[in-house]
Design a protein around this motif. Structure first.
Motif, PDB file in Angstrom:
ATOM      1  N   ASN A 153       2.594   1.814  -3.319  1.00 56.31           N
ATOM      2  CA  ASN A 153       1.612   2.152  -4.357  1.00 56.31           C
ATOM      3  C   ASN A 153       1.206   3.625  -4.288  1.00 56.31           C
ATOM      4  OD1 ASN A 153       1.065   0.034  -6.139  1.00 56.31           O
ATOM      5  ND2 ASN A 153      -0.243  -1.018  -4.662  1.00 56.31           N
ATOM      6  N   ALA A 162       0.819  -1.212   0.000  1.00 50.83           N
ATOM      7  CA  ALA A 162       0.000   0.000   0.000  1.00 50.83           C
ATOM      8  C   ALA A 162       0.857   1.268   0.000  1.00 50.83           C
ATOM      9  CB  ALA A 162      -0.905   0.000   1.234  1.00 50.83           C
ATOM     10  N   TRP A 204      -2.498  -4.771  -4.860  1.00 47.83           N
ATOM     11  CA  TRP A 204      -2.004  -4.470  -3.517  1.00 47.83           C
ATOM     12  C   TRP A 204      -1.659  -5.780  -2.810  1.00 47.83           C
ATOM     13  CZ3 TRP A 204      -3.331   0.703  -1.339  1.00 47.83           C
ATOM     14  CH2 TRP A 204      -4.002   1.525  -2.262  1.00 47.83           C
TER      15      TRP A 204
END
Lengths: 248, 93
Positions: free
Chosen positions: A16, A13, A41
């Motif tokens: 990203n 996460a 994810w």
């Protein structure tokens, strides 16, 4: 205008979300092309909107127990459960000037690419302002947008499968309260690709790539060394920090 | 004293307000699933509420929020100055 398309990648996460910001910075200074990226994810994660309180929205104990990451996004909107098997996420990052100034219209434009992709799979979908895409009246995709320093970032998810039980357990509804009725009610409001067509996730991804790139001059690109380095910095110093996590 | 209000506003999003006050508002936190561009304008709105009295009118709250939105050429999505003012007013009751 030439675009860069970064094919499906899997990151945690923090990386990203840091990557979306690092790419925005890079486009702002002219080092990178406007970018469309697709990603998963891993570990699974919950992201909350920029204005949300993490303690209000997320059951942090359950997340810890299940090894689910929690992150505050750079964009507004609501809390989302990101399941590795159950969704495909996209980001569109480009100079804001190439999109309508009206925010709803710009959502409509980008969500239109998704609608087209779903259409090519035989799934009839419609954009529902502000930021949703519906199939047969049920939500299949949500998006969120920010515009900072002249760069527009819109990211969003397309639901491939649904794990409502885990979703409810992490989104601050106590496990005792996760009733069959609640799950049934959610099933009436939310849908996914697999509820509409038995199709491989890879085929869904390819349909999205085709729809997002249709009519565009683009190259299949990768992250630059600089973007990677900056994303690593942002992931560590910003997105993993308690200061960011508990901002509100 | 800390007071709190949470509402799904008529524009569709959830707005939560937590206010701390003595005789006047000393701290105010707005959260929710709405959109506001640029995002930093929310800090300005929160700051503008400090030192207001607890019985501040809805009109005054809405006027202050509208002015900030105008000055920053900001766009609210899923909320409005009036609906935000309403939730703040409700919290201060």
């Amino acid at each position: 205008m030439k675009w860069r398309v970064i094919g499906l990648e899997t990151h945690d996460a923090y990386f990203n979300m840091a990557l979306d910001e690092a790419i925005s910075e890079s486009i702002r200074v002219g080092s990178s092309l406007p970018t469309i990226r697709f990603y998963n994810w891993s570990p699974n994660a919950v992201s909350i909107g920029y204005f949300q309180g993490i303690r209000d929205e997320v059951n942090l104990d359950v997340c810890r127990e299940l090894g689910i990451d929690c992150i505050r996004r750079w964009t507004g909107g609501g809390a989302v459960y990101h399941d590795f098997d159950g969704e495909i996420t996209y980001s569109v990052i480009a100079p804001a000037g190439i999109f309508p100034k009206n925010i709803i219209e710009s959502y409509g434009l980008i969500c239109g690419w998704l609608v087209k992709g779903l259409g090519s799979l035989g799934i009839e979908a419609e954009f529902r302002p502000v930021n949703d895409i519906l199939v047969k009246g049920k939500k299949i995709s949500g998006s969120a947008q920010t515009r900072r320093g002249g760069i527009l970032l819109q990211h969003g998810t397309l639901l491939y499968g649904l794990d409502l039980k885990t979703m409810f357990s992490v989104l601050n509804v106590s496990r005792q309260k996760i009733t069959d009725k609640m799950i049934k009610s959610a099933e009436e409001r939310v849908t996914c690709i697999l509820n509409n067509r038995d199709i491989d996730k890879k085929d869904v991804y390819e349909a999205l790539v085709n729809a997002f790139t249709e009519g565009k001059d683009y190259e299949s690109g990768a992250l630059s060394i600089q973007e990677n380095k900056r994303a690593e910095e942002l992931a560590l110093e910003k997105y993993r920090s308690d200061e960011w996590m508990y901002l509100r | 004293m800390i007071v709190y209000s949470s509402q799904k506003v008529k524009e569709g999003k959830i707005v939560k307000v937590e206010a701390q006050f003595d005789n006047v508002i000393t701290k105010l936190k707005i959260s929710g699933d709405f959109f506001l561009h640029p995002e930093e304008v929310l800090d300005e709105i929160e700051k503008s509420m400090l030192d207001l009295e607890r019985d501040v009118s809805f009109d005054t709250l809405a006027f202050k929020i509208r002015n900030i939105i105008k000055n920053y050429d900001a766009q609210m999505i899923g909320i409005s100055p009036e609906s935000l003012a309403l939730v703040i007013r409700e919290a201060l009751k």
